[in-house]
Design a protein around this motif. Sequence first.
Motif, PDB file in Angstrom:
ATOM      1  N   ALA A  21       0.831  -1.209   0.000  1.00  0.00           N
ATOM      2  CA  ALA A  21       0.000   0.000   0.000  1.00  0.00           C
ATOM      3  C   ALA A  21       0.865   1.258   0.000  1.00  0.00           C
ATOM      4  O   ALA A  21       0.535   2.250  -0.662  1.00  0.00           O
ATOM      5  CB  ALA A  21      -0.929  -0.004   1.213  1.00  0.00           C
ATOM      6  N   ALA A  22       1.970   1.226   0.735  1.00  0.00           N
ATOM      7  CA  ALA A  22       2.878   2.377   0.748  1.00  0.00           C
ATOM      8  C   ALA A  22       3.392   2.665  -0.657  1.00  0.00           C
ATOM      9  O   ALA A  22       3.446   3.829  -1.086  1.00  0.00           O
ATOM     10  CB  ALA A  22       4.044   2.115   1.700  1.00  0.00           C
ATOM     11  N   GLY A  23       3.756   1.604  -1.382  1.00  0.00           N
ATOM     12  CA  GLY A  23       4.220   1.787  -2.756  1.00  0.00           C
ATOM     13  C   GLY A  23       3.130   2.318  -3.664  1.00  0.00           C
ATOM     14  O   GLY A  23       3.369   3.202  -4.500  1.00  0.00           O
ATOM     15  N   GLU A  24       1.918   1.802  -3.497  1.00  0.00           N
ATOM     16  CA  GLU A  24       0.803   2.252  -4.332  1.00  0.00           C
ATOM     17  C   GLU A  24       0.453   3.715  -4.073  1.00  0.00           C
ATOM     18  O   GLU A  24      -0.037   4.407  -4.963  1.00  0.00           O
ATOM     19  CB  GLU A  24      -0.405   1.362  -4.090  1.00  0.00           C
ATOM     20  CG  GLU A  24      -0.218  -0.065  -4.620  1.00  0.00           C
ATOM     21  CD  GLU A  24      -1.353  -0.995  -4.241  1.00  0.00           C
ATOM     22  OE1 GLU A  24      -1.501  -2.036  -4.910  1.00  0.00           O
ATOM     23  OE2 GLU A  24      -2.083  -0.695  -3.270  1.00  0.00           O
ATOM     24  N   LEU A  25       0.725   4.181  -2.848  1.00  0.00           N
ATOM     25  CA  LEU A  25       0.475   5.590  -2.512  1.00  0.00           C
ATOM     26  C   LEU A  25       1.610   6.502  -2.961  1.00  0.00           C
ATOM     27  O   LEU A  25       1.530   7.719  -2.795  1.00  0.00           O
ATOM     28  CB  LEU A  25       0.266   5.731  -1.005  1.00  0.00           C
ATOM     29  CG  LEU A  25      -1.058   5.198  -0.454  1.00  0.00           C
ATOM     30  CD1 LEU A  25      -1.010   5.132   1.065  1.00  0.00           C
ATOM     31  CD2 LEU A  25      -2.221   6.081  -0.907  1.00  0.00           C
ATOM     32  N   GLY A  26       2.659   5.917  -3.504  1.00  0.00           N
ATOM     33  CA  GLY A  26       3.756   6.719  -4.026  1.00  0.00           C
ATOM     34  C   GLY A  26       4.807   7.118  -2.999  1.00  0.00           C
ATOM     35  O   GLY A  26       5.630   8.005  -3.268  1.00  0.00           O
ATOM     36  N   PHE A  27       4.809   6.469  -1.834  1.00  0.00           N
ATOM     37  CA  PHE A  27       5.856   6.757  -0.857  1.00  0.00           C
ATOM     38  C   PHE A  27       7.135   6.048  -1.296  1.00  0.00           C
ATOM     39  O   PHE A  27       7.134   4.835  -1.521  1.00  0.00           O
ATOM     40  CB  PHE A  27       5.449   6.269   0.532  1.00  0.00           C
ATOM     41  CG  PHE A  27       4.422   7.142   1.204  1.00  0.00           C
ATOM     42  CD1 PHE A  27       4.794   8.331   1.809  1.00  0.00           C
ATOM     43  CD2 PHE A  27       3.087   6.761   1.226  1.00  0.00           C
ATOM     44  CE1 PHE A  27       3.846   9.136   2.438  1.00  0.00           C
ATOM     45  CE2 PHE A  27       2.132   7.552   1.851  1.00  0.00           C
ATOM     46  CZ  PHE A  27       2.516   8.752   2.450  1.00  0.00           C
ATOM     47  N   PRO A  28       8.239   6.764  -1.400  1.00  0.00           N
ATOM     48  CA  PRO A  28       9.485   6.139  -1.864  1.00  0.00           C
ATOM     49  C   PRO A  28      10.207   5.346  -0.792  1.00  0.00           C
ATOM     50  O   PRO A  28      11.094   4.549  -1.099  1.00  0.00           O
ATOM     51  CB  PRO A  28      10.324   7.342  -2.289  1.00  0.00           C
ATOM     52  CG  PRO A  28       9.876   8.448  -1.385  1.00  0.00           C
ATOM     53  CD  PRO A  28       8.395   8.217  -1.184  1.00  0.00           C
TER      54      PRO A  28
END
Length: 266
Positions: free
Chosen positions: A25-32
């Motif tokens: 989910a972190a990746g899908e939200l664009g958090f690097p």
Amino acid sequence: MYQPEIGVSTAAFYPTYLTEDALTAAGELGFPVAEVFLQTREEYTPAFGRTLDERRRAFGVRVHSLHLHNDFFELWSPYPRMLTEARERFLHTLEIANLLGVQGLTWHGIRFGFKNPAFVARFLDGATWAAEQACAVGVTLCLENVSWCYVRTPEQIRTLHEHHVPVGFTFDSFQAGETPMDPVTLIYAMNSRLKTVHLADYAPAGPRHLPLGAGILDWRAILHALDAVGYDGPLIIELAGVENVETLRASRTFIEQQIARYNNGV
């Protein structure tokens, strides 16, 4: 210009998401970048480490740090079997840390016995052992300022220095707000040994770990202190029990705006 990366902790998604799904989910939200909070005994195994490695690679998320569950790491325990198990689990955790390429481990440390010199001495010994094991493989053990744990004051940070305990630190804005301490004084006490930063807001009558901007913390002062001590790591958003991911997006936007205001001298 102060331009830190903005990341998120998988703890923000707990308990709605499993840890590996929180990383997705972190990746899908664009958090690097993310901190991964390992919640259960199963999550301290090599197999789970490989699962996390697959997820972070698939979504291009860098894992900056692992957050240790305090109940599994009583490295100050006077009970020999408990101490042995805690040390073995810590060494297994370092294997996961190496697989994921993390820089730090966030640890709360002791919760009780602050006024008992013998108890504190065991804690300092345990922290020294763990920090040395971590340093040997290129990882920093970071004690977090927590309102109900040992590292709550600059004086306790100085005690760690005086005893030559080779730890770094994780600064948590919410936890600082929950104590009588000025958050800025803790940042300056941690200084160059500050390796990870958790962001959540605080209000005296509010729930714990509020979204950014929903409390009373002085974000300009916090950003100025982080900049002044040369902190160049990520700012990890660590809210509690997030069910709507828009809350995380809003907190990211808020801190990005605060950074822009700080850089513009507003």
